[in-house]
Design a protein around this motif. Structure first.
Motif, PDB file in Angstrom:
ATOM      1  N   GLY A  36       0.796  -1.232   0.000  1.00  0.00           N
ATOM      2  CA  GLY A  36       0.000   0.000   0.000  1.00  0.00           C
ATOM      3  C   GLY A  36       0.823   1.274   0.000  1.00  0.00           C
ATOM      4  O   GLY A  36       2.048   1.244   0.051  1.00  0.00           O
ATOM      5  N   ASP A  37       0.108   2.411  -0.040  1.00  0.00           N
ATOM      6  CA  ASP A  37       0.719   3.715  -0.304  1.00  0.00           C
ATOM      7  C   ASP A  37       1.447   3.681  -1.657  1.00  0.00           C
ATOM      8  O   ASP A  37       2.655   3.892  -1.766  1.00  0.00           O
ATOM      9  CB  ASP A  37       1.626   4.198   0.843  1.00  0.00           C
ATOM     10  CG  ASP A  37       0.810   4.786   1.990  1.00  0.00           C
ATOM     11  OD1 ASP A  37      -0.436   4.840   1.866  1.00  0.00           O
ATOM     12  OD2 ASP A  37       1.414   5.185   3.000  1.00  0.00           O
ATOM     13  N   ILE A  38       0.648   3.411  -2.674  1.00  0.00           N
ATOM     14  CA  ILE A  38       1.133   3.376  -4.054  1.00  0.00           C
ATOM     15  C   ILE A  38       1.461   4.795  -4.505  1.00  0.00           C
ATOM     16  O   ILE A  38       2.443   5.027  -5.195  1.00  0.00           O
ATOM     17  CB  ILE A  38       0.016   2.807  -4.970  1.00  0.00           C
ATOM     18  CG1 ILE A  38      -0.397   1.404  -4.504  1.00  0.00           C
ATOM     19  CG2 ILE A  38       0.429   2.819  -6.432  1.00  0.00           C
ATOM     20  CD1 ILE A  38       0.738   0.460  -4.319  1.00  0.00           C
ATOM     21  N   GLY A  64      -3.246   1.589   1.486  1.00  0.00           N
ATOM     22  CA  GLY A  64      -2.648   2.406   2.538  1.00  0.00           C
ATOM     23  C   GLY A  64      -3.413   3.709   2.732  1.00  0.00           C
ATOM     24  O   GLY A  64      -4.338   4.032   1.965  1.00  0.00           O
ATOM     25  N   ASN A  65      -3.010   4.465   3.750  1.00  0.00           N
ATOM     26  CA  ASN A  65      -3.689   5.734   4.052  1.00  0.00           C
ATOM     27  C   ASN A  65      -3.632   6.694   2.862  1.00  0.00           C
ATOM     28  O   ASN A  65      -4.603   7.406   2.581  1.00  0.00           O
ATOM     29  CB  ASN A  65      -3.103   6.386   5.317  1.00  0.00           C
ATOM     30  CG  ASN A  65      -1.593   6.466   5.316  1.00  0.00           C
ATOM     31  OD1 ASN A  65      -0.914   5.473   5.044  1.00  0.00           O
ATOM     32  ND2 ASN A  65      -1.049   7.631   5.624  1.00  0.00           N
ATOM     33  N   HIS A  66      -2.524   6.720   2.128  1.00  0.00           N
ATOM     34  CA  HIS A  66      -2.442   7.638   0.982  1.00  0.00           C
ATOM     35  C   HIS A  66      -3.357   7.199  -0.165  1.00  0.00           C
ATOM     36  O   HIS A  66      -3.895   8.038  -0.882  1.00  0.00           O
ATOM     37  CB  HIS A  66      -0.999   7.762   0.486  1.00  0.00           C
ATOM     38  CG  HIS A  66      -0.132   8.569   1.400  1.00  0.00           C
ATOM     39  ND1 HIS A  66      -0.274   9.931   1.562  1.00  0.00           N
ATOM     40  CD2 HIS A  66       0.873   8.202   2.228  1.00  0.00           C
ATOM     41  CE1 HIS A  66       0.616  10.377   2.430  1.00  0.00           C
ATOM     42  NE2 HIS A  66       1.321   9.343   2.864  1.00  0.00           N
ATOM     43  N   SER A 119      -0.970  -6.375   5.476  1.00  0.00           N
ATOM     44  CA  SER A 119      -1.773  -5.155   5.427  1.00  0.00           C
ATOM     45  C   SER A 119      -0.815  -3.963   5.442  1.00  0.00           C
ATOM     46  O   SER A 119       0.388  -4.134   5.640  1.00  0.00           O
ATOM     47  CB  SER A 119      -2.747  -5.072   6.603  1.00  0.00           C
ATOM     48  OG  SER A 119      -2.040  -4.761   7.782  1.00  0.00           O
ATOM     49  N   HIS A 120      -1.349  -2.759   5.242  1.00  0.00           N
ATOM     50  CA  HIS A 120      -0.463  -1.594   5.154  1.00  0.00           C
ATOM     51  C   HIS A 120       0.218  -1.279   6.483  1.00  0.00           C
ATOM     52  O   HIS A 120       1.436  -1.085   6.551  1.00  0.00           O
ATOM     53  CB  HIS A 120      -1.236  -0.368   4.664  1.00  0.00           C
ATOM     54  CG  HIS A 120      -0.383   0.855   4.531  1.00  0.00           C
ATOM     55  ND1 HIS A 120       0.694   0.906   3.677  1.00  0.00           N
ATOM     56  CD2 HIS A 120      -0.405   2.063   5.163  1.00  0.00           C
ATOM     57  CE1 HIS A 120       1.281   2.091   3.772  1.00  0.00           C
ATOM     58  NE2 HIS A 120       0.636   2.810   4.675  1.00  0.00           N
ATOM     59  N   ALA A 121      -0.556  -1.211   7.574  1.00  0.00           N
ATOM     60  CA  ALA A 121       0.025  -0.770   8.853  1.00  0.00           C
ATOM     61  C   ALA A 121       0.251  -1.908   9.843  1.00  0.00           C
ATOM     62  O   ALA A 121       1.062  -1.767  10.762  1.00  0.00           O
ATOM     63  CB  ALA A 121      -0.868   0.295   9.492  1.00  0.00           C
ATOM     64  N   PHE A 180      -5.742  -0.645  10.036  1.00  0.00           N
ATOM     65  CA  PHE A 180      -5.050  -1.248   8.893  1.00  0.00           C
ATOM     66  C   PHE A 180      -4.202  -0.266   8.110  1.00  0.00           C
ATOM     67  O   PHE A 180      -3.333  -0.685   7.340  1.00  0.00           O
ATOM     68  CB  PHE A 180      -6.053  -1.927   7.954  1.00  0.00           C
ATOM     69  CG  PHE A 180      -6.614  -3.206   8.508  1.00  0.00           C
ATOM     70  CD1 PHE A 180      -5.780  -4.192   9.030  1.00  0.00           C
ATOM     71  CD2 PHE A 180      -7.975  -3.435   8.512  1.00  0.00           C
ATOM     72  CE1 PHE A 180      -6.285  -5.370   9.541  1.00  0.00           C
ATOM     73  CE2 PHE A 180      -8.501  -4.615   9.019  1.00  0.00           C
ATOM     74  CZ  PHE A 180      -7.657  -5.575   9.541  1.00  0.00           C
ATOM     75  N   THR A 181      -4.457   1.045   8.230  1.00  0.00           N
ATOM     76  CA  THR A 181      -3.715   1.975   7.373  1.00  0.00           C
ATOM     77  C   THR A 181      -2.939   3.056   8.119  1.00  0.00           C
ATOM     78  O   THR A 181      -2.092   3.704   7.520  1.00  0.00           O
ATOM     79  CB  THR A 181      -4.629   2.670   6.335  1.00  0.00           C
ATOM     80  OG1 THR A 181      -5.414   3.678   6.977  1.00  0.00           O
ATOM     81  CG2 THR A 181      -5.536   1.688   5.623  1.00  0.00           C
ATOM     82  N   ARG A 182      -3.227   3.294   9.408  1.00  0.00           N
ATOM     83  CA  ARG A 182      -2.584   4.422  10.078  1.00  0.00           C
ATOM     84  C   ARG A 182      -1.867   4.051  11.375  1.00  0.00           C
ATOM     85  O   ARG A 182      -1.062   4.823  11.886  1.00  0.00           O
ATOM     86  CB  ARG A 182      -3.628   5.514  10.364  1.00  0.00           C
ATOM     87  CG  ARG A 182      -4.290   6.044   9.099  1.00  0.00           C
ATOM     88  CD  ARG A 182      -5.387   7.047   9.409  1.00  0.00           C
ATOM     89  NE  ARG A 182      -4.840   8.279   9.938  1.00  0.00           N
ATOM     90  CZ  ARG A 182      -5.507   9.120  10.736  1.00  0.00           C
ATOM     91  NH1 ARG A 182      -6.749   8.834  11.099  1.00  0.00           N
ATOM     92  NH2 ARG A 182      -4.943  10.205  11.177  1.00  0.00           N
ATOM     93  N   GLY A 225       3.876  -2.194   5.850  1.00  0.00           N
ATOM     94  CA  GLY A 225       4.683  -1.059   5.382  1.00  0.00           C
ATOM     95  C   GLY A 225       4.467   0.120   6.310  1.00  0.00           C
ATOM     96  O   GLY A 225       4.500  -0.029   7.521  1.00  0.00           O
ATOM     97  N   HIS A 226       4.235   1.303   5.757  1.00  0.00           N
ATOM     98  CA  HIS A 226       3.724   2.474   6.475  1.00  0.00           C
ATOM     99  C   HIS A 226       4.693   3.162   7.430  1.00  0.00           C
ATOM    100  O   HIS A 226       4.609   4.361   7.616  1.00  0.00           O
ATOM    101  CB  HIS A 226       2.454   2.083   7.243  1.00  0.00           C
ATOM    102  CG  HIS A 226       1.785   3.219   7.963  1.00  0.00           C
ATOM    103  ND1 HIS A 226       1.364   4.349   7.301  1.00  0.00           N
ATOM    104  CD2 HIS A 226       1.468   3.405   9.275  1.00  0.00           C
ATOM    105  CE1 HIS A 226       0.805   5.178   8.181  1.00  0.00           C
ATOM    106  NE2 HIS A 226       0.864   4.638   9.377  1.00  0.00           N
ATOM    107  N   TRP A 227       5.615   2.442   8.043  1.00  0.00           N
ATOM    108  CA  TRP A 227       6.373   3.006   9.160  1.00  0.00           C
ATOM    109  C   TRP A 227       7.851   3.097   8.775  1.00  0.00           C
ATOM    110  O   TRP A 227       8.669   2.280   9.193  1.00  0.00           O
ATOM    111  CB  TRP A 227       6.183   2.130  10.404  1.00  0.00           C
ATOM    112  CG  TRP A 227       6.554   2.783  11.698  1.00  0.00           C
ATOM    113  CD1 TRP A 227       7.269   3.924  11.883  1.00  0.00           C
ATOM    114  CD2 TRP A 227       6.236   2.300  13.014  1.00  0.00           C
ATOM    115  NE1 TRP A 227       7.410   4.200  13.223  1.00  0.00           N
ATOM    116  CE2 TRP A 227       6.772   3.212  13.938  1.00  0.00           C
ATOM    117  CE3 TRP A 227       5.545   1.180  13.489  1.00  0.00           C
ATOM    118  CZ2 TRP A 227       6.660   3.045  15.321  1.00  0.00           C
ATOM    119  CZ3 TRP A 227       5.424   1.007  14.857  1.00  0.00           C
ATOM    120  CH2 TRP A 227       5.972   1.937  15.759  1.00  0.00           C
TER     121      TRP A 227
HETATM  122 MN   LIG Z   1       1.150   4.912   5.106  1.00  0.00          MN
END
Ligand SMILES: [Mn+2]
Length: 266
Positions: A36-38, A64-66, A119-121, A180-182, A225-227
């Motif tokens: 995620g966060d493409i 992702g959040n983005h 998942s993204h987060a 899941f995203t943040r 991902g995310h972090w």
């Molecule tokens: Mn993110």
């Protein structure tokens, strides 16, 4: 058939292509899971989206959040965050394809043969895999529904405390999206704290979600991902942080899910 997972693209198309070349990715045989966060801060979100649309059968994205922010802006006709470099994406004739490709994707998946959750987060420390997948599916039904606009409009903010099933549909959706995203840090009661973004040890009162003792005892592998501030390190063999901050000048990381081998490039 090889199966790979790759960290946040954030519009960094060149390193993405370099990594696929390194492993000789073949979209007619292999599958790529993107955490995620493409889109967003990098130089070439549109090229990333074009590649993913063309190769839709060979890819799965855990949003992702983005990605959700992009969908929210598209549905609510709002300008994206000023730091996002999405003008080209919003001006493109292919915008409807980008929207429908992202909207068809899940928030979380589980690969039973590889005993791997993606998942993204990450996953809430209190949620079982089965429960997490049900909640991801509930949220997907919300953002794919005719009413999706209202869910996007109510997506932002801290989670209300309390039992998920006692929350309104909108608060339940927001809570699931936040996890899941943040999510990064949780407090001693495993409540999310969305304010801190630093390295894992940067808070005295908060701990990373994966510091719950459940994860050290678990055989399941968790890929997220995310972090970027983790720089790929969790100190747990089965909790894999793939966002190595490519958009901030770090490497991009791809993992062969069968062998566990990591590949990276600037
Ligand atoms: Mn993110």
């Amino acid at each position: 058939m090889a199966q790979y997972a790759i960290g946040d693209l954030q519009g960094c198309y060149k390193p993405f292509m370099q990594l696929l070349d390194i492993v000789d990715f073949n979209p007619s045989q292999d599958h790529l899971y993107l955490v995620g966060d493409i889109v967003a801060r990098g130089p070439d979100s549109q090229a990333c989206l074009d590649f993913l649309c063309v190769n839709q059968n060979a890819i799965t994205i855990t949003l992702g959040n983005h990605d959700l922010h992009f969908l929210a802006c598209a549905y609510l006709s709002k300008a994206p965050n000023a730091k996002d470099r999405l003008e080209g994406v919003f001006a493109s004739k292919k915008l409807p394809q980008y929207i429908s490709m992202l909207q068809s994707q899940p928030l979380a998946i589980f690969l039973p043969k590889l005993d791997t959750f993606i998942s993204h987060a990450g996953i809430h420390p209190n949620w079982s895999i089965q429960q997490a997948l049900q909640l991801a599916d509930f949220a997907k039904q919300c953002y794919q529904s005719k009413n999706s606009m209202n869910f996007f409009a109510n997506m932002y903010g801290q989670c209300p405390n309390g039992e998920l099933n006692e929350l309104s549909q909108f608060d339940k959706f927001k809570t699931i999206v936040n996890v899941f995203t943040r999510m990064r840090f949780v407090d001693k009661d495993n409540q999310l704290d969305l304010r801190h973004k630093g390295p894992a040890e940067s808070s005295d009162s908060l701990k990373p979600w994966f510091a719950d003792k459940r994860f050290a005892q678990d055989t399941t592998r968790y890929v997220f991902g995310h972090w970027a501030a983790l720089e790929g390190k969790t100190n747990l063999k089965n909790v894999i942080a793939l966002d190595t901050g490519c958009v901030w000048g770090g490497p991009m990381t791809l993992m062969d899910l069968t062998s566990g081998e990591h590949f990276s490039c600037k």
